[in-house]
Design a protein around this motif. Structure first.
Motif, PDB file in Angstrom:
ATOM      1  N   GLY A 135       8.549   0.141  -2.989  1.00 21.11           N
ATOM      2  CA  GLY A 135       7.870   1.430  -3.024  1.00 21.11           C
ATOM      3  C   GLY A 135       7.870   2.150  -1.694  1.00 21.11           C
ATOM      4  O   GLY A 135       7.034   3.035  -1.459  1.00 21.11           O
ATOM      5  N   VAL A 136       8.828   1.822  -0.814  1.00 19.94           N
ATOM      6  CA  VAL A 136       8.845   2.434   0.519  1.00 19.94           C
ATOM      7  C   VAL A 136       9.403   3.845   0.534  1.00 19.94           C
ATOM      8  O   VAL A 136       9.337   4.522   1.565  1.00 19.94           O
ATOM      9  N   THR A 137       9.952   4.313  -0.590  1.00 24.28           N
ATOM     10  CA  THR A 137      10.411   5.703  -0.623  1.00 24.28           C
ATOM     11  C   THR A 137       9.266   6.658  -0.925  1.00 24.28           C
ATOM     12  O   THR A 137       9.432   7.869  -0.833  1.00 24.28           O
ATOM     13  N   TYR A 190       6.112   4.487   2.806  1.00 24.70           N
ATOM     14  CA  TYR A 190       7.012   4.771   3.916  1.00 24.70           C
ATOM     15  C   TYR A 190       6.249   5.015   5.218  1.00 24.70           C
ATOM     16  O   TYR A 190       6.454   4.328   6.220  1.00 24.70           O
ATOM     17  N   ARG A 191       5.337   5.982   5.185  1.00 23.10           N
ATOM     18  CA  ARG A 191       4.717   6.443   6.429  1.00 23.10           C
ATOM     19  C   ARG A 191       3.781   5.398   7.022  1.00 23.10           C
ATOM     20  O   ARG A 191       3.884   5.043   8.200  1.00 23.10           O
ATOM     21  N   GLN A 192       2.856   4.903   6.204  1.00 28.03           N
ATOM     22  CA  GLN A 192       1.827   4.025   6.756  1.00 28.03           C
ATOM     23  C   GLN A 192       2.259   2.566   6.833  1.00 28.03           C
ATOM     24  O   GLN A 192       2.025   1.893   7.840  1.00 28.03           O
ATOM     25  N   HIS A 193       2.891   2.056   5.772  1.00 27.35           N
ATOM     26  CA  HIS A 193       3.183   0.628   5.740  1.00 27.35           C
ATOM     27  C   HIS A 193       4.504   0.272   6.434  1.00 27.35           C
ATOM     28  O   HIS A 193       4.559  -0.712   7.179  1.00 27.35           O
ATOM     29  N   LEU A 194       5.544   1.055   6.199  1.00 28.55           N
ATOM     30  CA  LEU A 194       6.821   0.734   6.832  1.00 28.55           C
ATOM     31  C   LEU A 194       6.840   1.202   8.292  1.00 28.55           C
ATOM     32  O   LEU A 194       6.952   0.394   9.215  1.00 28.55           O
ATOM     33  N   VAL A 195       6.700   2.526   8.508  1.00 30.38           N
ATOM     34  CA  VAL A 195       6.909   3.080   9.847  1.00 30.38           C
ATOM     35  C   VAL A 195       5.765   2.730  10.799  1.00 30.38           C
ATOM     36  O   VAL A 195       5.989   2.197  11.896  1.00 30.38           O
ATOM     37  N   VAL A 242       7.147 -12.823   1.906  1.00 30.22           N
ATOM     38  CA  VAL A 242       6.004 -12.047   1.425  1.00 30.22           C
ATOM     39  C   VAL A 242       6.522 -10.926   0.535  1.00 30.22           C
ATOM     40  O   VAL A 242       7.577 -10.337   0.810  1.00 30.22           O
ATOM     41  N   TYR A 243       5.774 -10.626  -0.531  1.00 31.18           N
ATOM     42  CA  TYR A 243       6.071  -9.452  -1.359  1.00 31.18           C
ATOM     43  C   TYR A 243       4.981  -8.410  -1.142  1.00 31.18           C
ATOM     44  O   TYR A 243       3.781  -8.721  -1.194  1.00 31.18           O
ATOM     45  N   PHE A 244       5.395  -7.160  -0.903  1.00 27.71           N
ATOM     46  CA  PHE A 244       4.456  -6.049  -0.745  1.00 27.71           C
ATOM     47  C   PHE A 244       4.766  -4.983  -1.778  1.00 27.71           C
ATOM     48  O   PHE A 244       5.935  -4.658  -2.028  1.00 27.71           O
ATOM     49  N   ASP A 245       3.714  -4.402  -2.388  1.00 26.48           N
ATOM     50  CA  ASP A 245       3.898  -3.410  -3.446  1.00 26.48           C
ATOM     51  C   ASP A 245       3.117  -2.128  -3.155  1.00 26.48           C
ATOM     52  O   ASP A 245       1.891  -2.152  -3.037  1.00 26.48           O
ATOM     53  N   ALA A 246       3.855  -1.013  -3.031  1.00 24.88           N
ATOM     54  CA  ALA A 246       3.233   0.306  -2.870  1.00 24.88           C
ATOM     55  C   ALA A 246       3.823   1.278  -3.891  1.00 24.88           C
ATOM     56  O   ALA A 246       3.886   2.479  -3.648  1.00 24.88           O
ATOM     57  N   GLN A 247       4.242   0.748  -5.043  1.00 20.07           N
ATOM     58  CA  GLN A 247       4.786   1.604  -6.094  1.00 20.07           C
ATOM     59  C   GLN A 247       3.675   2.441  -6.734  1.00 20.07           C
ATOM     60  O   GLN A 247       2.499   2.272  -6.437  1.00 20.07           O
ATOM     61  N   VAL A 248       4.085   3.305  -7.664  1.00 18.60           N
ATOM     62  CA  VAL A 248       3.092   3.981  -8.493  1.00 18.60           C
ATOM     63  C   VAL A 248       2.327   2.908  -9.260  1.00 18.60           C
ATOM     64  O   VAL A 248       2.864   1.838  -9.585  1.00 18.60           O
ATOM     65  N   GLY A 286      13.602  -0.554  -4.041  1.00 14.69           N
ATOM     66  CA  GLY A 286      13.302   0.690  -4.748  1.00 14.69           C
ATOM     67  C   GLY A 286      14.312   0.934  -5.834  1.00 14.69           C
ATOM     68  O   GLY A 286      15.188   0.096  -6.107  1.00 14.69           O
ATOM     69  N   ARG A 287      14.212   2.097  -6.446  1.00 14.93           N
ATOM     70  CA  ARG A 287      15.118   2.422  -7.555  1.00 14.93           C
ATOM     71  C   ARG A 287      16.314   3.245  -7.122  1.00 14.93           C
ATOM     72  O   ARG A 287      17.329   3.285  -7.823  1.00 14.93           O
ATOM     73  N   SER A 288      16.211   3.931  -5.992  1.00 17.56           N
ATOM     74  CA  SER A 288      17.279   4.828  -5.550  1.00 17.56           C
ATOM     75  C   SER A 288      18.063   4.209  -4.396  1.00 17.56           C
ATOM     76  O   SER A 288      17.558   4.093  -3.278  1.00 17.56           O
ATOM     77  N   ALA A 289      19.316   3.809  -4.674  1.00 14.63           N
ATOM     78  CA  ALA A 289      20.159   3.243  -3.623  1.00 14.63           C
ATOM     79  C   ALA A 289      20.410   4.260  -2.512  1.00 14.63           C
ATOM     80  O   ALA A 289      20.459   3.905  -1.328  1.00 14.63           O
ATOM     81  N   THR A 290      20.528   5.523  -2.877  1.00 18.30           N
ATOM     82  CA  THR A 290      20.790   6.569  -1.883  1.00 18.30           C
ATOM     83  C   THR A 290      19.642   6.679  -0.895  1.00 18.30           C
ATOM     84  O   THR A 290      19.848   6.718   0.329  1.00 18.30           O
ATOM     85  N   LYS A 291      18.420   6.694  -1.408  1.00 21.78           N
ATOM     86  CA  LYS A 291      17.254   6.817  -0.535  1.00 21.78           C
ATOM     87  C   LYS A 291      17.081   5.565   0.329  1.00 21.78           C
ATOM     88  O   LYS A 291      16.785   5.654   1.521  1.00 21.78           O
ATOM     89  N   LEU A 292      17.265   4.401  -0.281  1.00 16.90           N
ATOM     90  CA  LEU A 292      17.084   3.165   0.469  1.00 16.90           C
ATOM     91  C   LEU A 292      18.124   3.019   1.577  1.00 16.90           C
ATOM     92  O   LEU A 292      17.807   2.602   2.699  1.00 16.90           O
TER      93      LEU A 292
END
Length: 388
Positions: free
Chosen positions: A12-14, A19-24, A85-91, A52-58
């Motif tokens: 869910g990093v896209t 993206y903003r808080q957890h990844l960056v 570890v697994y992290f989930d920030a999806q919808v 994620g679901r979008s290869a282009t975005k990832l």
């Protein structure tokens, strides 16, 4: 110095928060500072694996931030023994199934809230994690905000005397999307996709109230959709089926009364986007994201109601700023650090899936309270029992 690399599958990093808080601002910030140093000389070095679901975005995210690995195949990533570890920030609607897969794979997991779309689902996740014996955590970032950390310091130091009430104001105007792009994704306003401000924010209010002032014993809420028509990311109009404002009154253990307004249809006339005022017999405080101001009993002025004369001073000038007295990092990053210590060194941790279920419960009861027009008790949730 011993380096321990922790490979974290981030699903869910896209999205905006992932993206903003957890990844960056959390894991990449930790990586760029050289890792998380432990007292014994060990350094934990997080290594994100983007999902994620979008290869282009990832692919674009990975290239932008020098992340080596990404995948659109969740099952393959969870089947990799090198993933720690697994992290989930999806919808929210997609979270439950993915978390169950992570539990079945035996991965320690850390998830955004709400943990599931229903209380039944949230309790099921807590039970499965307990049965599997996997370490688990739920994001409760507001506890790590500078303003609320100062507020906790006041509570634990007895500043307030007997606490009487808590009043919270949260929200801002989210543009409808027609003539200015909305600051939040369109799914937030579709109930069928797990949207709604009660589902989003009441889990936050549950852990803030529970941790600072006491468990919630009853709730009376009114939820509504002030803006019934919005425009999505492509500029297409749609009907908003989820609530965009929720007004709640909570009775806490010990008799403290809390009132919190949450709205994506309010224009801000506050110092910060969220503020809590706490009133007690010995003093009061107003805490936001970063600041906290106090007024002690001995310094409380004597206001006199007189509509015929202008006020002789500014009420806000009669409050005192609480000093930082500490270095405050990003709230999400601070909680990530605690979770990584928990995973690697069994550091203290209490914000698990069972705690996350309390937030889902409160949101569900708030929606039911609004529909039925009455106050509802908030029963204690039994610890998730293993199946026979």
């Amino acid at each position: 110095m011993t380096r321990t690399t922790v490979r974290i599958a981030m699903n869910g990093v896209t999205g905006r928060m992932g993206y903003r808080q957890h990844l960056v601002r959390s894991l990449l910030a930790l990586r760029d500072q050289g890792g998380l140093a432990l007292p014994d000389g060990t350094v934990i070095l997080p290594e994100p694996v983007l999902i994620g679901r979008s290869a282009t975005k990832l692919r674009a995210l990975a290239a932008r931030h020098d992340v080596k690995h990404w995948s659109c195949d969740l099952d393959a990533v969870l089947g990799d023994d090198d993933i720690d570890v697994y992290f989930d920030a999806q919808v929210t609607a997609a979270r439950e199934e993915a978390v169950k897969k992570a539990i079945a794979a035996g991965k320690p997991l850390y998830v955004e809230k709400p943990t599931a779309s229903s209380l039944t689902g949230a309790l099921e996740l807590a039970r499965l994690a307990r049965e599997a014996g996997v370490k688990n955590g739920v994001v409760q970032d507001k506890l790590f905000l500078p303003g609320l950390r100062k507020l906790r310091r006041l509570v634990e130091g007895g500043f307030f005397g007997r606490i009487l009430s808590v009043r919270g104001e949260f929200g801002y105007w989210v543009f409808e999307g027609d003539w200015q792009p909305a600051q939040r994704p369109s799914w937030n306003y579709r109930a069928e996709d797990g949207g709604g401000i009660a589902a989003d924010m009441f889990p936050h209010w549950e852990y803030v109230l529970h941790e600072l002032f006491g468990p919630v014993r009853s709730v009376q809420a009114h939820v509504t959709t002030h803006i019934p028509r919005r425009w999505d990311e492509s500029g297409t109009p749609y009907e908003a089926t989820a609530d965009d404002a929720a007004y709640g009154i909570f009775e806490l253990a010990g008799g403290v009364v809390a009132q919190i307004n949450s709205s994506w249809a309010v224009r801000v006339h506050r110092d910060e986007l969220v503020e809590f005022q706490v009133d007690g017999t010995e003093g009061s405080a107003v805490a936001g994201l970063r600041h906290c101001r106090v007024q002690h009993r001995a310094g409380t002025p004597r206001p006199v109601w007189n509509p015929d004369l202008p006020a002789s001073g500014t009420f806000r000038d009669q409050w005192q700023e609480v000093p930082d007295n500490d270095a405050f990092d990003n709230a999400f990053k601070a909680q990530w650090e605690q979770f990584l210590r928990h995973v690697v060194r069994d550091g203290p941790w209490r914000w698990d899936l069972a705690a996350g279920a309390r937030g889902v419960q409160l949101a569900a009861l708030a929606l039911r309270s609004s529909a039925e027009g009455r106050r509802l008790p908030v029963p204690d949730l039994a610890a998730p029992e293993p199946t026979p």
